[in-house]
Design a protein around this motif. Structure first.
Motif, PDB file in Angstrom:
ATOM      1  N   LYS A  49      57.659  68.546  58.646  1.00  0.00           N
ATOM      2  CA  LYS A  49      56.616  68.341  57.643  1.00  0.00           C
ATOM      3  C   LYS A  49      56.260  66.862  57.455  1.00  0.00           C
ATOM      4  O   LYS A  49      55.163  66.556  56.988  1.00  0.00           O
ATOM      5  N   LYS A  52      53.109  66.078  59.312  1.00  0.00           N
ATOM      6  CA  LYS A  52      51.914  66.619  58.656  1.00  0.00           C
ATOM      7  C   LYS A  52      51.568  65.776  57.429  1.00  0.00           C
ATOM      8  O   LYS A  52      50.404  65.481  57.164  1.00  0.00           O
ATOM      9  N   HIS A  78      59.320  71.966  53.312  1.00  0.00           N
ATOM     10  CA  HIS A  78      58.028  71.290  53.161  1.00  0.00           C
ATOM     11  C   HIS A  78      57.852  70.721  51.745  1.00  0.00           C
ATOM     12  O   HIS A  78      57.427  69.576  51.573  1.00  0.00           O
ATOM     13  N   GLY A 154      53.354  75.188  53.556  1.00  0.00           N
ATOM     14  CA  GLY A 154      53.654  74.627  54.873  1.00  0.00           C
ATOM     15  C   GLY A 154      52.747  73.483  55.311  1.00  0.00           C
ATOM     16  O   GLY A 154      52.921  72.924  56.387  1.00  0.00           O
ATOM     17  N   SER A 156      49.865  73.798  56.279  1.00  0.00           N
ATOM     18  CA  SER A 156      49.177  74.284  57.482  1.00  0.00           C
ATOM     19  C   SER A 156      47.673  74.379  57.280  1.00  0.00           C
ATOM     20  O   SER A 156      47.113  75.455  57.071  1.00  0.00           O
ATOM     21  N   SER A 161      47.857  69.642  60.760  1.00  0.00           N
ATOM     22  CA  SER A 161      48.134  69.914  62.178  1.00  0.00           C
ATOM     23  C   SER A 161      47.868  68.714  63.077  1.00  0.00           C
ATOM     24  O   SER A 161      48.409  68.639  64.184  1.00  0.00           O
ATOM     25  N   THR A 189      56.958  79.211  64.555  1.00  0.00           N
ATOM     26  CA  THR A 189      55.737  79.544  63.817  1.00  0.00           C
ATOM     27  C   THR A 189      56.158  80.103  62.463  1.00  0.00           C
ATOM     28  O   THR A 189      56.661  81.219  62.366  1.00  0.00           O
ATOM     29  N   SER A 191      54.294  78.892  59.217  1.00  0.00           N
ATOM     30  CA  SER A 191      52.990  79.086  58.585  1.00  0.00           C
ATOM     31  C   SER A 191      51.872  78.776  59.584  1.00  0.00           C
ATOM     32  O   SER A 191      50.711  79.002  59.289  1.00  0.00           O
ATOM     33  N   GLY A 193      50.938  75.807  61.340  1.00  0.00           N
ATOM     34  CA  GLY A 193      50.345  74.497  61.591  1.00  0.00           C
ATOM     35  C   GLY A 193      51.012  73.708  62.699  1.00  0.00           C
ATOM     36  O   GLY A 193      50.340  72.976  63.445  1.00  0.00           O
ATOM     37  N   THR A 194      52.313  73.846  62.816  1.00  0.00           N
ATOM     38  CA  THR A 194      53.035  73.140  63.871  1.00  0.00           C
ATOM     39  C   THR A 194      52.672  73.730  65.232  1.00  0.00           C
ATOM     40  O   THR A 194      52.342  73.010  66.177  1.00  0.00           O
ATOM     41  N   VAL A 225      46.790  81.015  63.802  1.00  0.00           N
ATOM     42  CA  VAL A 225      46.979  79.859  64.694  1.00  0.00           C
ATOM     43  C   VAL A 225      45.669  79.542  65.413  1.00  0.00           C
ATOM     44  O   VAL A 225      45.299  78.368  65.550  1.00  0.00           O
ATOM     45  N   LEU A 228      43.516  77.595  63.130  1.00  0.00           N
ATOM     46  CA  LEU A 228      44.026  76.226  62.948  1.00  0.00           C
ATOM     47  C   LEU A 228      43.781  75.375  64.190  1.00  0.00           C
ATOM     48  O   LEU A 228      43.448  74.192  64.081  1.00  0.00           O
TER      49      LEU A 228
END
Ligand SMILES: *Cc1c(COP(=O)(O)O)cnc(C)c1O
Length: 327
Positions: A49, A52, A78, A154, A156, A161, A189, A191, A193-194, A225, A228
């Protein structure tokens, strides 16, 4: 395409994080398994996190905001990292957490206490209730003359991202310096965003690299995903657009989010005993267990160089009973 320097960003992480080959795990799995140590991002107990938040907090500051609000489960890494990063930058923060799972003063709740974090629990299973409470708190802050910035679970969102597009670039460059092109990147995976950032980063900087997210929650992640990836691609003005079928997700959440699974705990034991690296029961243990299962299923046949993203999670480790697993 835009540059990362075109976006507001605060420096919080100690970057680049290490990337290296895991010799004993590689031998056990018959593949070259590399690890990206994003558990070592350098704020509090580290974790994904931080990357982000470098972009999210800078976006908030650029808009003149002085408070960050975010949410998650009681053991949210997070949320804890949001408080830690805001502390460092002199911003206020409020963590609006679901009162579910281990909400007593264990794990990340100990860290939140040390940080002096303003934690508000909402007794609900539904994020709609949490977001409604966040709206109320935002109203109270505004009435006191503050300007709050709300970050969803998250972090996200495309701005968050961006941190993982940059992490993918970093990892691919580190691989190249070692003379390695990764055939696969395996990340968590939770939420989305990663995973989205890694996917987009691989498409931009190493198109032959396949990114697969291991889902640790029972949600339909492919459309999340996809959106995003496309949203982040638009921000960057990158020439990438994906469909749902382009997104690789392998479900390995066991009995559910944050419930330890036997394969996840076995993967934690393997990583600890073979490499001296600690992964966690909620995210990275299930993710590494997913990598092992995929390897057994032949997913990596003809593909030798696999990068595992260690996204952190140490705080939750000390709140969760790994002797009680469900599958
Ligand atoms: C949040 C988190 C993840 C999942 O990342 P998302 O971007 O939310 O999917 C993975 N590992 C750890 C340790 C986390 O805290």
């Amino acid at each position: 395409m835009k540059q990362f320097s075109d976006f507001p960003r605060v420096s919080l992480g100690i970057l680049p994080t290490p990337l290296y080959r895991l010799p004993n795990i590689s031998e056990a799995l018959g593949k070259n398994i590399y690890i990206k140590r994003d558990d070592m991002t350098g704020v509090a107990l580290g974790g994904n996190k931080v990357r982000k938040l470098e972009f999210l907090i800078a976006d908030a500051m650029a808009q003149g905001c002085d408070y960050m609000l975010t949410t998650g489960g009681a053991q949210s890494n997070h949320a804890m990292l949001t408080a830690a990063c805001c502390d460092r930058l002199g911003l206020g923060s409020v963590l609006v957490l679901k009162k579910r799972g281990v909400w007593q003063k264990l794990g990340n709740q100990i860290i939140n206490d040390l940080l002096g974090a303003d934690v508000r629990f909402v007794d609900t299973d539904d994020y709609a209730d949490v977001y409604a409470e966040m709206e109320i708190i935002c109203g109270e802050l505004r009435a006191k003359g503050h300007k709050p910035y709300c970050v969803p679970v998250g972090g996200s969102v495309p701005v968050g991202s961006l941190g993982y597009v940059n992490a993918a670039r970093e990892a691919i460059e580190q691989g190249a310096a070692l003379g390695v092109r990764f055939d696969d990147i395996i990340c968590c995976t939770g939420s989305g965003g990663t995973h989205a950032g890694m996917d987009l980063g691989a498409r931009i900087y190493s198109p032959k690299t396949r990114v697969t997210g291991i889902a640790v929650d029972d949600e339909n992640f492919k459309p999340i995903v996809r959106d995003l990836v496309n949203g982040t691609s638009e921000l960057l003005e990158a020439d990438v657009h994906v469909e749902e079928s382009d997104i690789n997700v392998f479900e390995n959440f066991g009995a559910g989010y944050a419930i330890p699974s036997s394969s996840g705990v076995a993967a934690m034991r393997m990583m600890a005993s073979k490499e001296g690296i600690i992964i966690d029961p909620v995210y990275t243990g299930k993710t590494f267990a997913g990598l092992i299962k995929l390897n057994e299923q032949g997913y990596f046949d003809g593909r030798d160089n696999i990068l595992f993203l260690h996204s952190g999670g140490a705080g939750g480790l000390f709140a969760i009973d790994i002797d009680h697993t469900e599958d």
